[in-house]
Design an enzyme around this catalytic site. Structure first.
Site, PDB file in Angstrom:
ATOM      1  N   HIS A 128      25.963   1.260   8.993  1.00  0.00           N
ATOM      2  CA  HIS A 128      24.539   1.350   8.616  1.00  0.00           C
ATOM      3  C   HIS A 128      24.082   2.805   8.696  1.00  0.00           C
ATOM      4  O   HIS A 128      23.436   3.313   7.771  1.00  0.00           O
ATOM      5  CB  HIS A 128      23.702   0.469   9.554  1.00  0.00           C
TER       6      HIS A 128
ATOM      7  N   ASP B 254      14.753  -6.689  13.183  1.00  0.00           N
ATOM      8  CA  ASP B 254      13.855  -5.565  13.417  1.00  0.00           C
ATOM      9  C   ASP B 254      13.206  -5.175  12.078  1.00  0.00           C
ATOM     10  O   ASP B 254      13.613  -4.229  11.430  1.00  0.00           O
ATOM     11  CB  ASP B 254      14.686  -4.400  13.991  1.00  0.00           C
TER      12      ASP B 254
ATOM     13  N   GLN C  82       8.214   4.345   7.006  1.00  0.00           N
ATOM     14  CA  GLN C  82       9.229   5.019   7.825  1.00  0.00           C
ATOM     15  C   GLN C  82       9.594   6.390   7.250  1.00  0.00           C
ATOM     16  O   GLN C  82       9.674   7.386   7.969  1.00  0.00           O
ATOM     17  CB  GLN C  82      10.482   4.134   7.911  1.00  0.00           C
TER      18      GLN C  82
ATOM     19  N   TYR D 194       8.637   9.414   9.954  1.00  0.00           N
ATOM     20  CA  TYR D 194       9.676   9.453  10.997  1.00  0.00           C
ATOM     21  C   TYR D 194      10.019  10.845  11.498  1.00  0.00           C
ATOM     22  O   TYR D 194      10.676  10.978  12.543  1.00  0.00           O
ATOM     23  CB  TYR D 194      10.933   8.703  10.553  1.00  0.00           C
TER      24      TYR D 194
END
Ligand code: MN
Length: 433
Positions: free
Chosen positions: A140, A239, A246, A250
């Site tokens: 990921h 989640d 984001q 972020y």
């Protein structure tokens, strides 16, 4: 990890007089996960899942059928005290429960303490003090990193330090509670100024959750060799993430409102004892990768620190449900795609003296396989929204739409062992308010 002994509770031939347990996908007698449930119209109490029933532990304690020193904890309206008992005592309780549900000599006494699971409400097992989300799914991290830095997807720290951030516990909900599409601030790269609007890139993240049992004193790290004794159990974790929010928010401090609007967990706490037959070696690090520093390195953990669990993500849309179509499997892959073990997560978290508390929840981070069929988020499956997925209804998706429902399931299996599961981690998307 010598206390992870296999005993008669793991015998694949062991059956229960609760007939639905025998061959049950998730909850055969070899599992026996703990949870907090309410029978219709009654208050929350601790239960154990067995087949399609839930055994009321408070009733069992009142009948004098659990070990004396655990009776009070079994009567609580939270799992916290039971989570904090020593692993050896938890294993002893497991043996008692297994025997009671196997031998039918007490069946008449226990049968009235069983509730039909479908008629019960499942709660969070305990008040979650702190929630920390890691990033140990290396594929990921690679897939997401590649979208932003094609030549250098993994940042230089990744293979040295288990990356994580402090999440928010107040918005964690058990399976079944709908997710309201969040509003947030986002700025498309080509736009001059940000807007505040419902997220247009709502995503899920396929993760496992780790429950902390006994904590550690502030200032006292948890040695890697002791980390497993601090884990009370495991669950599935979604989640939910607003990717557009984001991407704008972020930097420089990491995710904030894009992650904390809601997280969903499966409500059953699957114990380390139940998972003992499914511990596998942590996959060898590829040639050329650094070895973990000594505080993250343990021979036992290398030999048994990974989980032989297969994860699956399912999507159903409103149109699919209207047409009577079954959920569509978006991905499946093994939990061994974690670069760091759960024990390394615990040891690292406490390595600076940070105190973990009973009922803290750690997320693994999104677990993706190196191949597309095992990608753990839509961000990866749709390549950042560039490649829509085709669904059996003829619809397409890049990110989630209102009415979409995501279900995460998982099974632990090994040759010659009874397969066990985690129950569902499910939620449906409601329109923004
Ligand atoms: Mn996450």
């Amino acid at each position: 990890m010598t206390w992870w002994i296999l005993d008669e509770t793991h015998d694949p031939a062991r059956t229960s007089w609760v007939e639905s347990a025998n061959g049950h996908r998730d909850f055969p007698i070899q599992n026996l996960p703990f949870g907090l449930f309410s029978p219709a119209g009654r208050s929350p109490r601790i239960g154990v899942a067995i087949g399609d029933r839930i055994l009321d532990l408070a009733a069992l304690a009142d009948a004098g059928l659990v070990p004396d020193d655990l009776a009070d904890a079994c009567r609580d309206d939270t799992l916290a005290r039971l989570m904090a008992i020593a692993p050896q005592r938890r294993a002893a309780l497991r043996r008692v429960l297994s025997d009671l549900l196997h031998d039918d000599n007490r069946r008449g006494e226990i049968e009235p303490m069983l509730h039909v699971a479908q008629a019960c409400e499942l709660h969070l097992p305990t008040r979650i003090g702190d929630y920390t989300d890691f990033y140990v799914g290396i594929h990921h991290a690679n897939n997401i990193g590649r979208q932003f830095r094609p030549d250098n997807p993994l940042l230089p720290n990744y293979k040295h330090v288990p990356i994580g951030y402090h999440g928010r516990s107040s918005s964690i909900r058990p399976s079944g509670v709908p997710v309201v599409r969040p509003r947030g601030q986002r700025k498309p790269p080509e736009a001059d100024a940000p807007v505040f609007a419902p997220t247009a890139r709502l995503d899920y993240e396929l993760e496992m959750g780790v429950w902390i049992g006994t904590g550690n004193e502030l200032g006292s790290p948890v040695p890697i060799a002791d980390a497993a004794q601090h884990i009370a159990g495991f669950c599935l974790l979604n989640d939910w993430s607003a990717r557009d929010v984001q991407g704008w928010e972020y930097q420089p401090l990491g995710p904030f409102l894009s992650k904390n609007f809601h997280s969903t967990i499966s409500p059953w706490v699957v114990t380390p004892e139940a998972l003992a037959p499914f511990r596998v070696a942590q996959p060898e690090r590829p040639e050329g990768d650094p070895q973990p520093l000594p505080y993250l390195s343990d021979a036992d953990d290398r030999a048994h620190g990974a989980l032989g669990v297969t994860l699956e993500v399912w999507l159903s849309t409103q149109a699919m449900r209207d047409a009577g179509l079954p959920p569509h499997r978006l991905s499946t892959g093994p939990a061994t795609n974690m670069y760091w073990t759960v024990n390394q997560m615990v040891a690292h978290h406490a390595s600076n003296g940070c105190n973990l508390n009973t009922g803290d929840l750690l997320g693994t981070g999104t677990i993706s396989a190196p191949v597309r069929e095992g990608y753990g988020s839509l961000m990866e499956l749709s390549e950042g929204g560039k490649s829509p997925l085709s669904l059996p209804s003829g619809e397409t998706r890049t990110f989630l739409e209102d009415g979409d429902e995501i279900v995460i399931t998982a099974t632990a299996s090994a040759p010659g062992r009874a397969t066990i599961g985690f129950g569902e981690c499910q939620a449906r998307i409601l329109p923004a308010r």
